[in-house]
Design an enzyme around this catalytic site. Structure first.
Site, mmCIF file in Angstrom:
data_model
loop_
_atom_site.group_PDB
_atom_site.id
_atom_site.type_symbol
_atom_site.label_atom_id
_atom_site.label_comp_id
_atom_site.label_asym_id
_atom_site.label_seq_id
_atom_site.Cartn_x
_atom_site.Cartn_y
_atom_site.Cartn_z
ATOM 1 N N LYS A 118 -8.625 -0.937 -7.468
ATOM 2 C CA LYS A 118 -8.188 -0.925 -5.902
ATOM 3 C C LYS A 118 -7.132 0.113 -5.764
ATOM 4 O O LYS A 118 -6.245 0.435 -6.502
ATOM 5 C CB LYS A 118 -7.347 -2.442 -5.806
ATOM 6 C CG LYS A 118 -7.237 -2.674 -4.546
ATOM 7 C CD LYS A 118 -6.422 -4.468 -4.667
ATOM 8 C CE LYS A 118 -6.330 -4.994 -3.363
ATOM 9 N NZ LYS A 118 -5.684 -6.186 -3.689
HETATM 10 O O1 G3P Z 1 -4.072 -9.170 -1.776
HETATM 11 C C1 G3P Z 1 -3.681 -8.737 -0.392
HETATM 12 C C2 G3P Z 1 -3.297 -9.720 0.684
HETATM 13 O O2 G3P Z 1 -4.189 -10.710 0.472
HETATM 14 C C3 G3P Z 1 -1.835 -9.942 0.537
HETATM 15 O O3 G3P Z 1 -1.682 -11.187 1.552
HETATM 16 O O4 G3P Z 1 -0.433 -12.863 2.809
HETATM 17 O O5 G3P Z 1 0.846 -11.049 1.276
HETATM 18 O O6 G3P Z 1 -0.061 -10.597 3.396
HETATM 19 P P1 G3P Z 1 -0.457 -11.438 2.240
#
Ligand code: G3P
Length: 222
Positions: free
Chosen positions: A90
């Site tokens: 990633k």
């Molecule tokens: O893995 C990346 C993403 O899904 C993070 O989510 O909830 O931290 O915006 P969030």
């Protein structure tokens, strides 16, 4: 649409894997930091836990700024678990990330370009050879933009131009996000275990179970 779990927590990954819905795992530095374990060790543990999935994303660290630094980290990450074919590198959506993506694509290593917030970023990532691109819809919603609309535009763009990259709808916060990104054409939604659990729920399912249980007590038993 397939499901990935967005987690570095072994118990949550095991629970999602057991119910047969899991096609992959995504992690990020924030998720790994919460676990209090060494990053490479946790990635190896996850790869061993879910051998039948198509992808386990391991992100280059925020310490890697240049493409050379990202590539050096990626070259170590791909060795984890004996060079596991599921490992997906990633990289952030920026110039160095794209250069790393191109390099890894040429080596046959899967990549996931993360922190995508515009159609143009998704197009660049796809052209650089990304296996997956990850638009963060929840974070767009957080700033009063429409995250699902972004996913739907990227899906249309990839269809029009026959681009092979798969869209991972990320930053998915609730069941309605899941329904809407599936309808918008995301190939994958990566979701925390709490959201997978919520997807199974409906008050009428609970009520129906209670009624069956109450009636079953009254049924003659031989
Ligand atoms: O893995 C990346 C993403 O899904 C993070 O989510 O909830 O931290 O915006 P969030």
């Amino acid at each position: 649409m397939k499901f990935f779990i967005d987690s570095a927590n072994v118990e949550d990954i095991k629970k999602a894997y057991k119910i047969g819905v899991l096609s992959g795992v995504t992690t990020n530095p924030s998720l790994v930091a919460k676990e209090g374990v060494k990053f490479e060790d946790r990635i190896e543990e996850i790869l061993k836990l879910v051998p039948e999935v198509e992808s386990v994303s391991a992100e280059v660290t925020p310490d890697a700024i240049t493409a050379e630094e990202m590539i050096a980290e990626a070259n170590e990450l791909v060795k984890i678990n004996g060079g596991d074919k599921n490992i997906t590198i990633k990289v952030p959506m920026n110039i160095a990330g794209l250069e790393t993506c191109r390099y890894l694509n040429q080596k046959g290593v899967k990549t996931n370009v993360t922190l995508v917030f515009t159609v143009n970023q998704a197009l660049l990532a796809a052209r650089a050879g990304a296996t997956y691109v990850s638009p963060f819809l929840g974070r767009l919603d957080d700033i009063s933009e429409d995250g699902v609309l972004l996913v739907s535009k990227i899906a249309e763009l990839f269809r029009i131009h026959n681009l092979d990259a798969q869209i991972i709808a990320a930053s998915v916060r609730h069941p309605d996000h899941v329904t809407r990104v599936a309808m918008a054409g995301a190939h994958i939604a990566t979701v925390p275990y709490s959201v997978i659990e919520q997807l199974t729920k409906h008050p009428l399912t609970d009520q129906g179970m209670e009624k069956f249980a109450a009636d079953w007590v009254k049924a003659p038993k031989n």
